[in-house]
Design a protein around this motif. Structure first.
Motif, PDB file in Angstrom:
ATOM      1  N   ASN A 214       0.848  -1.195   0.000  1.00 58.63           N
ATOM      2  CA  ASN A 214       0.000   0.000   0.000  1.00 58.63           C
ATOM      3  C   ASN A 214       0.882   1.243   0.000  1.00 58.63           C
ATOM      4  OD1 ASN A 214      -2.617  -1.121  -0.025  1.00 58.63           O
ATOM      5  ND2 ASN A 214      -2.490  -1.572   2.162  1.00 58.63           N
ATOM      6  N   TYR A 255      -8.111   4.543  -2.496  1.00 55.95           N
ATOM      7  CA  TYR A 255      -9.026   4.260  -1.379  1.00 55.95           C
ATOM      8  C   TYR A 255      -8.867   5.294  -0.279  1.00 55.95           C
ATOM      9  CZ  TYR A 255      -9.492  -0.353  -3.538  1.00 55.95           C
ATOM     10  OH  TYR A 255      -9.728  -1.380  -4.405  1.00 55.95           O
ATOM     11  N   ASN A 256      -9.942   5.461   0.496  1.00 55.67           N
ATOM     12  CA  ASN A 256      -9.886   6.273   1.701  1.00 55.67           C
ATOM     13  C   ASN A 256      -9.161   5.504   2.804  1.00 55.67           C
ATOM     14  OD1 ASN A 256     -11.543   8.665   0.939  1.00 55.67           O
ATOM     15  ND2 ASN A 256     -13.132   7.096   0.637  1.00 55.67           N
ATOM     16  N   ASP A 258     -10.290   4.357   5.503  1.00 55.44           N
ATOM     17  CA  ASP A 258     -11.070   3.232   6.032  1.00 55.44           C
ATOM     18  C   ASP A 258     -11.253   2.102   5.018  1.00 55.44           C
ATOM     19  OD1 ASP A 258     -12.764   4.403   4.225  1.00 55.44           O
ATOM     20  OD2 ASP A 258     -14.365   4.860   5.665  1.00 55.44           O
ATOM     21  N   GLY A 259     -10.661   2.227   3.850  1.00 57.07           N
ATOM     22  CA  GLY A 259     -10.718   1.164   2.854  1.00 57.07           C
ATOM     23  C   GLY A 259     -11.838   1.299   1.845  1.00 57.07           C
ATOM     24  N   THR A 260     -12.671   2.292   1.973  1.00 47.82           N
ATOM     25  CA  THR A 260     -13.738   2.511   0.996  1.00 47.82           C
ATOM     26  C   THR A 260     -13.181   3.228  -0.232  1.00 47.82           C
ATOM     27  OG1 THR A 260     -14.336   4.607   2.050  1.00 47.82           O
ATOM     28  CG2 THR A 260     -15.506   2.614   2.777  1.00 47.82           C
ATOM     29  N   HIS A 288      -4.816   6.165  -0.011  1.00 49.53           N
ATOM     30  CA  HIS A 288      -3.776   5.189  -0.339  1.00 49.53           C
ATOM     31  C   HIS A 288      -4.236   4.361  -1.531  1.00 49.53           C
ATOM     32  CE1 HIS A 288      -6.474   2.743   2.199  1.00 49.53           C
ATOM     33  NE2 HIS A 288      -6.038   1.726   1.469  1.00 49.53           N
ATOM     34  N   SER A 290      -3.147   0.454  -3.804  1.00 47.70           N
ATOM     35  CA  SER A 290      -2.366  -0.778  -3.842  1.00 47.70           C
ATOM     36  C   SER A 290      -1.439  -0.757  -5.054  1.00 47.70           C
ATOM     37  CB  SER A 290      -3.298  -1.989  -3.919  1.00 47.70           C
ATOM     38  OG  SER A 290      -2.561  -3.188  -3.989  1.00 47.70           O
TER      39      SER A 290
END
Length: 332
Positions: A214, A255-256, A258-260, A288, A290
């Motif tokens: 990430n 992504y934010n 929180d992963g959304t 972030h 991947s």
């Protein structure tokens, strides 16, 4: 046999040496210019001028370095076409093999000496060119940070030696099988071109498992990317390359924290007009993405693996050629 091989090969040798001297002189000149401009313009640039200086440096040397690399990639192919293919095909086509093989020299020795002398010359010429180009372009490669690019990887350090050995052995074996010089040259050109396209496109990135990590969407991320795309439900980074690595993906979804998925609506909140302000605002949103890649420290393992693979293919082709000339070719 060595003297006879030299007599038959001397014209090609003189042409190769003359070409190497001319190209080598240009590469030395180019390398000195790159080093001077790199030191004067990149290392010692003023902070206010660095962006312009870096762009100018890239535009000035990207073309010459790419052209020199393309020429080196073509050298093994030319060796296979003009040195390898006619090696046995010309003898078989003109029937001079009858004279040679009715002397005290055996077929295997005849072919083995030719392969050894011309193969060593092919590797030496390619190695000298690769050494000169690697030195000449080293500062530019350091600046660009793109050693894994298909053309850069194939035109630096040791892999061209493997290509030369393979192309020469391929040309010789095709000549033995086809027995026609022009047809053999055409087949070698086609096969070698296909191999040079397929290997970097399909096989090279699978030599070692890639790494996934990430990456924080910092303010300087866009300096290493080709663009930023959006749709109503997500946003993505296009063509991001971490300096010194080999990316395995062209598009990375953002992504934010929180992963959304980061959405176009969120991105528009940072569109204030000036690109620098926009990127600073975006970086503050704690985003972030991947990133899947081959690390920079794997460059030399990749070089040696590919060189060894081509060298093994050359050895197998050579062994097959020696077997074929002994067992399957008859005087006609």
């Amino acid at each position: 046999m060595i003297w006879l091989t030299w007599r038959q090969f001397r014209t090609q040798a003189f042409v190769a040496v003359a070409g190497l001297v001319v190209v080598g002189a240009y590469l030395v000149y180019l390398g000195l210019r790159i080093r001077h401009d790199y030191t004067a313009g990149i290392v010692n640039c003023l902070p206010s001028d660095c962006s312009t200086t870096r762009r100018t440096f890239s535009e000035r040397y990207e073309g010459p370095v790419a052209l020199a690399g393309a020429l080196l990639i073509g050298v093994p192919g030319l060796i296979g076409i003009f040195w390898g293919a006619p090696l046995a095909a010309r003898e078989l086509e003109t029937k001079t093999d009858r004279l040679v093989w009715n002397q005290s020299v055996t077929r295997v020795r005849w072919l083995a000496v030719k392969l050894a002398v011309l193969g060593a010359a092919a590797i030496a010429v390619t190695g000298a060119y690769s050494l000169l180009l690697t030195w000449s372009a080293s500062r530019y490669d350091q600046f660009a940070g793109d050693r894994f690019a298909a053309m850069n990887f194939a035109a630096r350090n040791v892999t061209p030696l493997g290509y030369a050995a393979f192309a020469f052995a391929l040309g010789t074996v095709v000549g033995l099988l086809v027995r026609r010089t022009v047809a053999s040259m055409a087949i070698v050109a086609g096969v070698f071109a296909v191999v040079q396209i397929v290997v970097p496109a399909v096989a090279r990135d699978h030599l070692m498992p890639p790494v996934t990590t990430n990456v924080a969407f910092a303010a300087d991320v866009m300096e290493h990317a080709d663009g930023f795309g959006m749709n109503p439900t997500s946003a993505h980074l296009i063509g991001y390359t971490m300096p010194g690595t080999w990316p395995m993906q062209g598009v990375s979804q953002v992504y934010n924290a929180d992963g959304t998925p980061y959405t176009a609506a969120q991105a528009r909140e940072c569109m204030k007009g000036e690109p620098a302000e926009n990127m600073a605002c975006t970086a503050e949103q704690n985003l972030h993405f991947s990133y899947t890649y081959q690390p920079g420290h794997r460059y030399w393992p990749f070089q040696w693996i590919e060189t060894a693979a081509y060298t093994c293919l050359a050895a197998l082709l050579t062994a097959f050629g020696l077997w074929w000339v002994r067992r399957r070719i008859t005087l006609r």
